[in-house]
Design a protein around this motif. Sequence first.
Motif, PDB file in Angstrom:
ATOM      1  N   THR A  22      40.020  54.988  15.193  1.00 11.03           N
ATOM      2  CA  THR A  22      39.742  56.396  15.488  1.00 11.03           C
ATOM      3  C   THR A  22      41.028  57.114  15.893  1.00 11.03           C
ATOM      4  N   SER A  62      40.378  50.836  18.192  1.00 14.40           N
ATOM      5  CA  SER A  62      39.671  51.285  16.994  1.00 14.40           C
ATOM      6  C   SER A  62      40.598  52.104  16.109  1.00 14.40           C
ATOM      7  N   ASP A  71      33.017  48.848  18.442  1.00 14.78           N
ATOM      8  CA  ASP A  71      31.801  49.039  19.236  1.00 14.78           C
ATOM      9  C   ASP A  71      31.041  47.722  19.405  1.00 14.78           C
ATOM     10  N   LYS A  72      31.002  46.903  18.365  1.00 12.09           N
ATOM     11  CA  LYS A  72      30.335  45.603  18.439  1.00 12.09           C
ATOM     12  C   LYS A  72      31.052  44.706  19.448  1.00 12.09           C
ATOM     13  N   GLU A 120      37.864  48.788  12.629  1.00 10.29           N
ATOM     14  CA  GLU A 120      37.014  49.930  12.315  1.00 10.29           C
ATOM     15  C   GLU A 120      36.161  50.213  13.545  1.00 10.29           C
ATOM     16  N   GLN A 121      35.769  51.462  13.730  1.00  7.85           N
ATOM     17  CA  GLN A 121      35.039  51.857  14.938  1.00  7.85           C
ATOM     18  C   GLN A 121      33.774  51.022  15.139  1.00  7.85           C
ATOM     19  N   THR A 122      33.052  50.709  14.076  1.00 11.95           N
ATOM     20  CA  THR A 122      31.816  49.920  14.229  1.00 11.95           C
ATOM     21  C   THR A 122      32.117  48.513  14.745  1.00 11.95           C
TER      22      THR A 122
END
Length: 79
Positions: free
Chosen positions: A41, A39, A67-68, A62-64
Amino acid sequence: MKLEQVGPNQTVLKLENCKVLFSYDTPVAIYYCGNYYKSDTFYSKTTTKHINAFSNEYVELEQTAFDKMLSDCKAVRYG
């Protein structure tokens, strides 16, 4: 699924279709479909070392999106 301690505070969770690197208790990198992902982050110096030991080439998400992808990893029972 199989859990493997790969170093101090570094664990790899092997799932049916991916491997997830944990630094301490945080998922920080994924090996999925032949590529390594991390990510965007910011992590501590130590966690960054853990990530770089897992692979030296990553696709940064991207973090989202990270996560997906993490939620798309499938568990399978070993043994």
